[in-house]
Structures are given as C-alpha cells and as structure tokens.
Design a protein around this motif. Structure first.
Motif, PDB file in Angstrom:
ATOM      1  N   MET A 213       0.824  -1.200   0.000  1.00  0.00           N
ATOM      2  CA  MET A 213       0.000   0.000   0.000  1.00  0.00           C
ATOM      3  C   MET A 213       0.859   1.251   0.000  1.00  0.00           C
ATOM      4  O   MET A 213       1.888   1.313   0.673  1.00  0.00           O
ATOM      5  CB  MET A 213      -0.931  -0.004   1.209  1.00  0.00           C
ATOM      6  N   TYR A 244      -1.439  -7.742  -3.612  1.00  0.00           N
ATOM      7  CA  TYR A 244      -2.310  -6.625  -3.979  1.00  0.00           C
ATOM      8  C   TYR A 244      -1.533  -5.318  -3.886  1.00  0.00           C
ATOM      9  O   TYR A 244      -0.680  -5.147  -3.017  1.00  0.00           O
ATOM     10  CB  TYR A 244      -3.524  -6.552  -3.041  1.00  0.00           C
ATOM     11  N   TYR A 246      -2.195  -1.105  -3.697  1.00  0.00           N
ATOM     12  CA  TYR A 246      -3.156  -0.021  -3.503  1.00  0.00           C
ATOM     13  C   TYR A 246      -2.412   1.314  -3.539  1.00  0.00           C
ATOM     14  O   TYR A 246      -1.382   1.468  -2.879  1.00  0.00           O
ATOM     15  CB  TYR A 246      -3.861  -0.131  -2.150  1.00  0.00           C
ATOM     16  N   PHE A 248      -3.433   5.221  -2.706  1.00  0.00           N
ATOM     17  CA  PHE A 248      -4.492   6.059  -2.157  1.00  0.00           C
ATOM     18  C   PHE A 248      -4.278   7.492  -2.632  1.00  0.00           C
ATOM     19  O   PHE A 248      -3.505   8.246  -2.043  1.00  0.00           O
ATOM     20  CB  PHE A 248      -4.511   5.955  -0.633  1.00  0.00           C
ATOM     21  N   ALA A 260      -6.344   3.098   4.442  1.00  0.00           N
ATOM     22  CA  ALA A 260      -5.866   1.718   4.286  1.00  0.00           C
ATOM     23  C   ALA A 260      -6.465   0.782   5.322  1.00  0.00           C
ATOM     24  O   ALA A 260      -6.845  -0.352   5.010  1.00  0.00           O
ATOM     25  CB  ALA A 260      -4.341   1.681   4.367  1.00  0.00           C
ATOM     26  N   ILE A 263      -9.794  -1.188   4.706  1.00  0.00           N
ATOM     27  CA  ILE A 263      -9.645  -2.282   3.739  1.00  0.00           C
ATOM     28  C   ILE A 263      -9.042  -3.510   4.420  1.00  0.00           C
ATOM     29  O   ILE A 263      -9.494  -4.644   4.214  1.00  0.00           O
ATOM     30  CB  ILE A 263      -8.771  -1.827   2.559  1.00  0.00           C
TER      31      ILE A 263
END
Length: 276
Positions: A213, A244, A246, A248, A260, A263
């Motif tokens: 992230m 994954y 991500y 933002f 975050a 999620i």
C-alpha cells in the motif's frame, strides 16, 4: 478521473461505516496491557526499547490479531494503537523496537521477528488466535513487516515459520534497502540500492498474502509508489497468487494509513468468517 473519485468515495464510506460500527462496543469492552518485554536480550538498550502493548476485546476467544510496527525511519517513533483498529473485535499488538542510531539494522529486524514470535507464543492468553496473526506496519514498520515475512531466517531463529503469518500488510514500506542504511553507508535517499537488507531480494511465490500500500504517487516520499509498484509486479512475475497493490490518491506519506485500515479490517473479518 471519475473512476478515481468514485473509488475514493467508496473507500471513505467504508472507512467511516466500519469505524462507526466498531465504536458501538465502547472502550470499556477492551483491555489494554502495557509494557510487556518481549526480548531475551539483557542489555540496557534492548530492555528500554523492546516493549509491546496488547489491546484486546474483553472475553475474546480466538479473535484475529494484528501486530503493528510504527514508522519513523528506523531512527524514531513510538508504539501506539491506530484509532481505526480500535473497537473492531481485533487484538492489536503494538511494538517498539531498537533504532539504527544506536543499534544496527539487523537488530531492528531481529526485534520485529522476536515480537511476532512472542505473539505466536502468547496471544492466546489475551483471547487472540495464533492461526490468525496479521503483520502490519507503516513506513519503517512496513519495511520490517516485509523483511520478516519474506526472509524466513529471521523468524526461524525463534522457532516460527514465516508462512504461518496470515498476511503481510506493509503500508508504504520500502522494498529496496532502507534509506537509513544507505545513508549510513554514505548514500542518499534518491540513490537506490539493493542488498541482503532489501525485501525485494527475498521475493518468493509461497509467502503469505501480501498487501502493498502506498500514498499518492505525486505526494509520496522518494518515489515510494513506483518502488511499491515494481515490488508488486516482480512478486506477480515470481508467481505469487495473492499480492495486492493499492495507491491512495490524495493521501501523502503520513496520511495514507487512514484509508488503508478499513480495507485491511474488512479482509481480516472476511478471513475470520471463512475460518469459522
């Protein structure tokens, strides 16, 4: 741009919806055990820094667990329980570790491994489920999360298999060698380097699920989004099936954990439901 805006709205709604629902229980239904020493090292600095706190639902039984490492560039910071993780039915283990301006980077990583090993050995005493331990950290804490989850030797020292971690959740942690180590060697944060202390050096397809992230690529520190994107792509190319990425948008380095956490909480809750 419209899709990005809609995504941000959905994340915001999830954030506030999840937080409001979690707060219904009230602080009185949680216990907070502070200043637990998790290290076996007897030197003064380890005894000063190697403490953790356990925030747990009262009367919990087999609750999921998050081990949380704070940020601070491996030279500062202090443990805390993120507000978004409170009142979620999740045990939070918040950890301090030694810093590189006194100790070595190996000491920092070793402390992270020791804290996770302590959690596996003891968390059932606090209502946590050792089969549902998630490791998460922000910035330097994200770096530590990746290192102990990818390079198995750190946890193996304490008799723990890194693959028993339910998921790795580095929030804008470094994938290359940490910039503080590069700085100590005469380098610069804008000059990347990769050695044995780079998580990306230890990529493997069989590690736990991995949530990478980052904040907005235009607001992040030292090109951190692009670093994370490369980490994600290389994990995919190495055959990892559950990784994954991500980004933002609109959130900088310090603010990105706020969208975050909801999620991550949702993922943990879904896994908890599937385990029952």
């Amino acid at each position: 741009m419209k899709k990005i805006f809609i995504l941000l709205c959905a994340i915001t709604a999830l954030h506030f919806g999840s937080f409001a629902q979690g707060n219904r229980g009230g602080e009185g239904e949680y216990s907070f055990t502070k200043d637990i020493i998790y290290t076996s090292y007897s030197d003064a600095y380890a005894q000063e820094r190697c403490h953790l706190d356990v925030y747990a639902p009262k009367d919990a039984k087999n609750a999921p667990v998050m081990v949380w490492f704070h940020g601070g560039g491996l030279i500062g910071g202090n443990r805390y329980v993120p507000e978004e993780m409170k009142n979620q039915g999740i045990v939070v283990v918040s950890v301090n570790y030694r810093f590189m301006n006194v100790a070595t980077i190996a000491d920092c990583i070793d402390d992270a491994a020791a804290a996770v090993a302590w959690t596996f050995a003891n968390i059932s005493d606090y209502g946590g489920d050792p089969r549902q331990i998630y490791v998460c950290g922000h910035s330097a804490g994200g770096y530590l999360t990746s290192m102990i989850g990818l390079e198995k030797k750190w946890l193996k020292k304490y008799g723990v298999d890194a693959d028993d971690i339910a998921a790795l959740m580095p929030l804008r942690g470094q994938a290359i060698t940490h910039y503080e180590l590069r700085k100590q060697k005469g380098g610069h944060p804008l000059k990347p380097g990769i050695d044995e202390f780079a998580p990306i050096s230890h990529m493997r397809a069989d590690c736990p699920p991995l949530f990478i992230m980052s904040g907005d690529r235009e607001l992040e520190l030292y090109g951190r989004y692009e670093e994370q994107a490369y980490f994600w792509r290389m994990m995919k190319l190495n055959g990892h099936k559950e990784v994954y990425l991500y980004e933002f948008q609109g959130y900088d380095h310090g603010a990105m954990p706020h969208p975050a956490f909801p999620i991550l909480v949702r993922y943990i809750k879904e896994k908890e439901k599937a385990a029952k």
